[in-house]
Design an enzyme around this catalytic site. Structure first.
Site, PDB file in Angstrom:
ATOM      1  N   THR A  52      -8.345  -2.791  24.434  1.00 41.01           N
ATOM      2  CA  THR A  52      -8.294  -3.504  23.155  1.00 41.01           C
ATOM      3  C   THR A  52      -8.713  -4.955  23.409  1.00 41.01           C
ATOM      4  OG1 THR A  52      -6.087  -4.523  23.275  1.00 41.01           O
ATOM      5  CG2 THR A  52      -6.165  -2.183  22.714  1.00 41.01           C
ATOM      6  N   LYS A  76      -9.309  -9.567  28.285  1.00 42.50           N
ATOM      7  CA  LYS A  76      -9.208 -10.788  29.105  1.00 42.50           C
ATOM      8  C   LYS A  76      -7.996 -11.645  28.767  1.00 42.50           C
ATOM      9  CE  LYS A  76     -13.906 -10.074  28.517  1.00 42.50           C
ATOM     10  NZ  LYS A  76     -14.730  -9.969  27.290  1.00 42.50           N
ATOM     11  N   VAL A 106     -14.306  -9.568  33.993  1.00 46.37           N
ATOM     12  CA  VAL A 106     -15.367 -10.555  34.270  1.00 46.37           C
ATOM     13  C   VAL A 106     -16.595  -9.799  34.761  1.00 46.37           C
ATOM     14  CG1 VAL A 106     -15.999 -12.644  35.522  1.00 46.37           C
ATOM     15  CG2 VAL A 106     -13.604 -12.215  34.991  1.00 46.37           C
ATOM     16  N   ALA A 108     -18.071  -7.396  33.416  1.00 42.57           N
ATOM     17  CA  ALA A 108     -18.015  -5.965  33.093  1.00 42.57           C
ATOM     18  C   ALA A 108     -18.076  -5.105  34.359  1.00 42.57           C
ATOM     19  CB  ALA A 108     -19.149  -5.593  32.127  1.00 42.57           C
ATOM     20  N   LEU A 110     -19.004  -6.176  37.527  1.00 45.48           N
ATOM     21  CA  LEU A 110     -19.784  -6.699  38.665  1.00 45.48           C
ATOM     22  C   LEU A 110     -18.811  -7.115  39.765  1.00 45.48           C
ATOM     23  CD1 LEU A 110     -22.384  -9.126  36.992  1.00 45.48           C
ATOM     24  CD2 LEU A 110     -22.855  -6.927  38.063  1.00 45.48           C
ATOM     25  N   GLU A 164     -17.846  -9.166  21.288  1.00 46.60           N
ATOM     26  CA  GLU A 164     -16.425  -8.973  21.024  1.00 46.60           C
ATOM     27  C   GLU A 164     -16.236  -8.497  19.582  1.00 46.60           C
ATOM     28  OE1 GLU A 164     -13.979  -9.401  23.499  1.00 46.60           O
ATOM     29  OE2 GLU A 164     -15.871  -9.390  24.565  1.00 46.60           O
ATOM     30  N   ASP A 175     -14.945 -16.531  24.920  1.00 44.55           N
ATOM     31  CA  ASP A 175     -14.953 -15.388  25.845  1.00 44.55           C
ATOM     32  C   ASP A 175     -15.283 -15.864  27.270  1.00 44.55           C
ATOM     33  OD1 ASP A 175     -15.090 -12.347  26.259  1.00 44.55           O
ATOM     34  OD2 ASP A 175     -17.047 -12.987  26.980  1.00 44.55           O
ATOM     35  N   LYS A 179     -13.135 -15.908  30.878  1.00 46.17           N
ATOM     36  CA  LYS A 179     -13.635 -15.387  32.159  1.00 46.17           C
ATOM     37  C   LYS A 179     -13.583 -16.456  33.245  1.00 46.17           C
ATOM     38  CE  LYS A 179     -16.728 -12.004  30.041  1.00 46.17           C
ATOM     39  NZ  LYS A 179     -18.019 -11.860  29.378  1.00 46.17           N
ATOM     40  N   GLY A 294     -21.577  -4.296  27.959  1.00 49.98           N
ATOM     41  CA  GLY A 294     -21.975  -2.941  27.565  1.00 49.98           C
ATOM     42  C   GLY A 294     -20.781  -2.015  27.750  1.00 49.98           C
TER      43      GLY A 294
HETATM   44  N1  LIG Z   1     -18.108  -4.432  25.028  1.00 50.88           N
HETATM   45  C1  LIG Z   1     -18.284  -4.966  26.243  1.00 50.88           C
HETATM   46  O1  LIG Z   1     -19.412  -5.104  26.755  1.00 50.88           O
HETATM   47  C2  LIG Z   1     -17.095  -5.417  27.016  1.00 50.88           C
HETATM   48  C3  LIG Z   1     -15.850  -5.464  26.441  1.00 50.88           C
HETATM   49  N2  LIG Z   1     -14.778  -5.892  27.160  1.00 50.88           N
HETATM   50  C4  LIG Z   1     -13.478  -5.939  26.536  1.00 50.88           C
HETATM   51  O2  LIG Z   1     -13.084  -4.620  26.156  1.00 50.88           O
HETATM   52  C5  LIG Z   1     -12.149  -4.710  25.078  1.00 50.88           C
HETATM   53  C6  LIG Z   1     -12.552  -3.724  24.003  1.00 50.88           C
HETATM   54  O3  LIG Z   1     -13.819  -4.071  23.504  1.00 50.88           O
HETATM   55  P1  LIG Z   1     -14.571  -3.113  22.446  1.00 50.88           P
HETATM   56  O4  LIG Z   1     -14.331  -1.702  22.813  1.00 50.88           O
HETATM   57  O5  LIG Z   1     -15.946  -3.628  22.361  1.00 50.88           O
HETATM   58  O6  LIG Z   1     -13.754  -3.464  21.108  1.00 50.88           O
HETATM   59  P2  LIG Z   1     -13.634  -2.574  19.783  1.00 50.88           P
HETATM   60  O7  LIG Z   1     -13.330  -3.502  18.666  1.00 50.88           O
HETATM   61  O8  LIG Z   1     -14.789  -1.652  19.669  1.00 50.88           O
HETATM   62  O9  LIG Z   1     -12.336  -1.672  20.054  1.00 50.88           O
HETATM   63  C7  LIG Z   1     -11.056  -2.220  20.119  1.00 50.88           C
HETATM   64  C8  LIG Z   1     -10.062  -1.090  20.016  1.00 50.88           C
HETATM   65  O10 LIG Z   1      -8.751  -1.615  20.214  1.00 50.88           O
HETATM   66  C9  LIG Z   1      -7.896  -1.022  19.249  1.00 50.88           C
HETATM   67  N3  LIG Z   1      -6.708  -1.847  19.103  1.00 50.88           N
HETATM   68  C10 LIG Z   1      -6.598  -3.116  18.653  1.00 50.88           C
HETATM   69  N4  LIG Z   1      -5.301  -3.509  18.667  1.00 50.88           N
HETATM   70  C11 LIG Z   1      -4.600  -2.467  19.178  1.00 50.88           C
HETATM   71  C12 LIG Z   1      -3.231  -2.255  19.436  1.00 50.88           C
HETATM   72  N5  LIG Z   1      -2.318  -3.197  19.190  1.00 50.88           N
HETATM   73  N6  LIG Z   1      -2.846  -1.062  19.968  1.00 50.88           N
HETATM   74  C13 LIG Z   1      -3.757  -0.081  20.218  1.00 50.88           C
HETATM   75  N7  LIG Z   1      -5.079  -0.232  19.977  1.00 50.88           N
HETATM   76  C14 LIG Z   1      -5.484  -1.408  19.457  1.00 50.88           C
HETATM   77  C15 LIG Z   1      -8.756  -0.901  18.016  1.00 50.88           C
HETATM   78  O11 LIG Z   1      -8.172  -0.017  17.100  1.00 50.88           O
HETATM   79  P3  LIG Z   1      -8.926   0.471  15.765  1.00 50.88           P
HETATM   80  O12 LIG Z   1      -9.959   1.467  16.219  1.00 50.88           O
HETATM   81  O13 LIG Z   1      -7.847   1.097  14.982  1.00 50.88           O
HETATM   82  O14 LIG Z   1      -9.502  -0.755  15.141  1.00 50.88           O
HETATM   83  C16 LIG Z   1     -10.043  -0.396  18.647  1.00 50.88           C
HETATM   84  O15 LIG Z   1      -9.982   1.005  18.828  1.00 50.88           O
HETATM   85  C17 LIG Z   1     -12.155  -6.184  24.629  1.00 50.88           C
HETATM   86  O16 LIG Z   1     -11.036  -6.837  25.167  1.00 50.88           O
HETATM   87  C18 LIG Z   1     -13.435  -6.733  25.248  1.00 50.88           C
HETATM   88  O17 LIG Z   1     -13.345  -8.115  25.552  1.00 50.88           O
HETATM   89  C19 LIG Z   1     -14.891  -6.276  28.472  1.00 50.88           C
HETATM   90  C20 LIG Z   1     -16.094  -6.233  29.117  1.00 50.88           C
HETATM   91  C21 LIG Z   1     -17.311  -5.843  28.420  1.00 50.88           C
HETATM   92  N1  LIG Z   2     -18.580  -9.899  24.831  1.00 47.29           N
HETATM   93  C1  LIG Z   2     -18.642  -9.937  26.256  1.00 47.29           C
HETATM   94  C2  LIG Z   2     -18.564  -8.545  26.790  1.00 47.29           C
HETATM   95  C3  LIG Z   2     -18.058  -8.535  28.163  1.00 47.29           C
HETATM   96  O1  LIG Z   2     -17.067  -9.119  28.526  1.00 47.29           O
HETATM   97  C4  LIG Z   2     -19.937 -10.591  26.718  1.00 47.29           C
HETATM   98  O2  LIG Z   2     -20.777 -10.845  25.870  1.00 47.29           O
HETATM   99  O3  LIG Z   2     -20.099 -10.861  27.915  1.00 47.29           O
END
Ligand SMILES: NC(=O)C1=CN([C@@H]2O[C@H](COP(=O)(O)OP(=O)(O)OC[C@H]3O[C@@H](n4cnc5c(N)ncnc54)[C@H](OP(=O)(O)O)[C@@H]3O)[C@@H](O)[C@H]2O)C=CC1
Ligand SMILES: N[C@@H](CC=O)C(=O)O
Length: 339
Positions: A52, A76, A106, A108, A110, A164, A175, A179, A294
């Protein structure tokens, strides 16, 4: 013994992880939840995966660790928010022996945190960190040509899963601040979040937006300012990059106009490119580069951390069984060594 997993978050990263877990018979998924539904029993889990972006979920990390649950996170806000929260996570791991997997936070996945910790474990002192730590901003600023609206590119980066859930977290540089805090704290420095100066890509209108719809409507307010900054940089034969720096003079995240031969300007696409300066790497830094955003690579990093925890806890168990069986022999060996 197989780890029993609770997965929080079924968004871009959570779904990519579920696809990977589907292919594994050696890991048991006992609980999945998002903000709308919950399946299975959290109490059955031995490892919690936080996929999340929720502050409330990150606020629970130390508590879970203290109770002996391993935590693996892409979020993070555990180590990259308040100093007290980071310290509580460290203390909980030491007290309970539970493990905290943070590779995905940090770059993703690496090998950034891993390399930095290996240097420290080997007695090296980290003096500075500089780099491009935002995959989405690297992609946006690399693709932007000063002609098409910057906001149109932001929408493409969102659709590609680089950004994000709230795109302002990337655009503002927040963000990257998180990191940088995670890296610097892993280097042993108790850096406060407010010690990092921040200057990202925002407008008052975008910052004032309160709903996802308002944010979407406010994105074009970025366009004129970004066009001007792009052309000003281009006129000096440079390009804009969102750069994070920490060294003896302080910590900052901001847009910098770098020439193409600058060591930090070499990446492509979503590449992160980070230079670690240390006692060992005093003349030229250790540079690590590769895709830094990603859903799929992030899910792979989460799974890596789960498997590392499984493998190291299994090793520790068998080492302690062996140590118990040969306690007498070990103490004799030690006696010889000391003598
Ligand atoms: N995308 C990327 O490239 C990267 C992402 N990250 C990190 O990964 C995490 C997820 O990113 P991403 O998948 O893109 O985000 P999304 O918004 O696609 O997904 C977030 C998910 O978290 C759920 N959620 C939020 N609050 C809660 C809670 N209290 N309890 C349970 N579930 C909850 C949401 O629920 P619902 O579906 O109901 O809205 C959703 O399913 C973030 O912290 C991001 O910084 C890190 C590295 C790279
Ligand atoms: N939103 C972040 C995803 C990985 O942490 C980024 O752009 O680097």
């Amino acid at each position: 013994m197989s780890l029993r997993i609770a997965l929080l978050g079924t968004g871009q990263v959570g779904r990519a992880l579920l696809a990977r877990l589907d292919a594994r018979t050696d890991l048991a998924l006992v609980h999945v939840a998002n903000t709308r539904w919950t399946q299975g029993a959290f109490e059955d889990a031995t490892v919690v995966i936080d996929a999340t972006a929720s502050d409330a979920v990150a606020a629970r990390h130390a508590d879970w660790l203290g109770r002996g649950l391993h935590v693996v996170t892409a979020n993070k806000l555990g180590q990259g928010a308040d100093l007290a929260r980071w310290q509580a996570i460290e203390a909980a791991c030491s007290a309970s022996g539970a493990r905290y997997g943070d590779s995905a936070t940090v770059g993703a996945g690496l090998p950034l945190l891993r390399s930095l910790r290996a240097l420290r474990d080997g007695g090296d002192a980290i003096h500075g960190v500089a780099g491009v730590l935002s995959g989405s901003l690297a992609w946006l600023l690399g693709a932007y040509d000063g002609e098409q609206p910057f906001s149109a590119l932001v929408r493409r980066a969102q659709a590609a899963g680089f950004m994000e859930p709230d795109p302002r977290v990337d655009l503002s540089g927040e963000d990257v601040r998180r990191k940088l805090l995670i890296l610097v704290r892993a280097a042993g420095i108790a850096l406060e979040a407010n010690e990092v100066a921040l200057e990202g890509v925002t407008t008052p209108r975008l910052l004032a937006a309160t709903t996802p719809g308002d944010i979407e409507h406010a994105l074009p307010s970025l366009d004129a300012g970004m066009r001007d900054r792009f052309h000003a940089a281009q006129a000096r034969n440079t390009r804009l990059h969102l750069v994070a720096r920490w060294d003896a003079s302080g910590a900052r995240v901001g847009l910098e106009a770098l020439s193409n031969d600058d060591p930090l300007a070499g990446g492509q696409g979503t590449d992160n490119r980070v230079a670690l300066h240390s006692a060992r790497y005093a003349l030229r830094p250790l540079v690590i580069q590769g895709p830094g955003a990603g859903a799929d690579i992030t899910a792979a990093a989460l799974l890596d951390d789960v498997l590392t925890i499984r493998n190291t806890t299994a090793l520790q168990r068998s080492a302690s069984i062996r140590a118990g069986a040969s306690e007498k022999k070990l103490s004799i060996d030690c006696g010889r060594l000391i003598a």
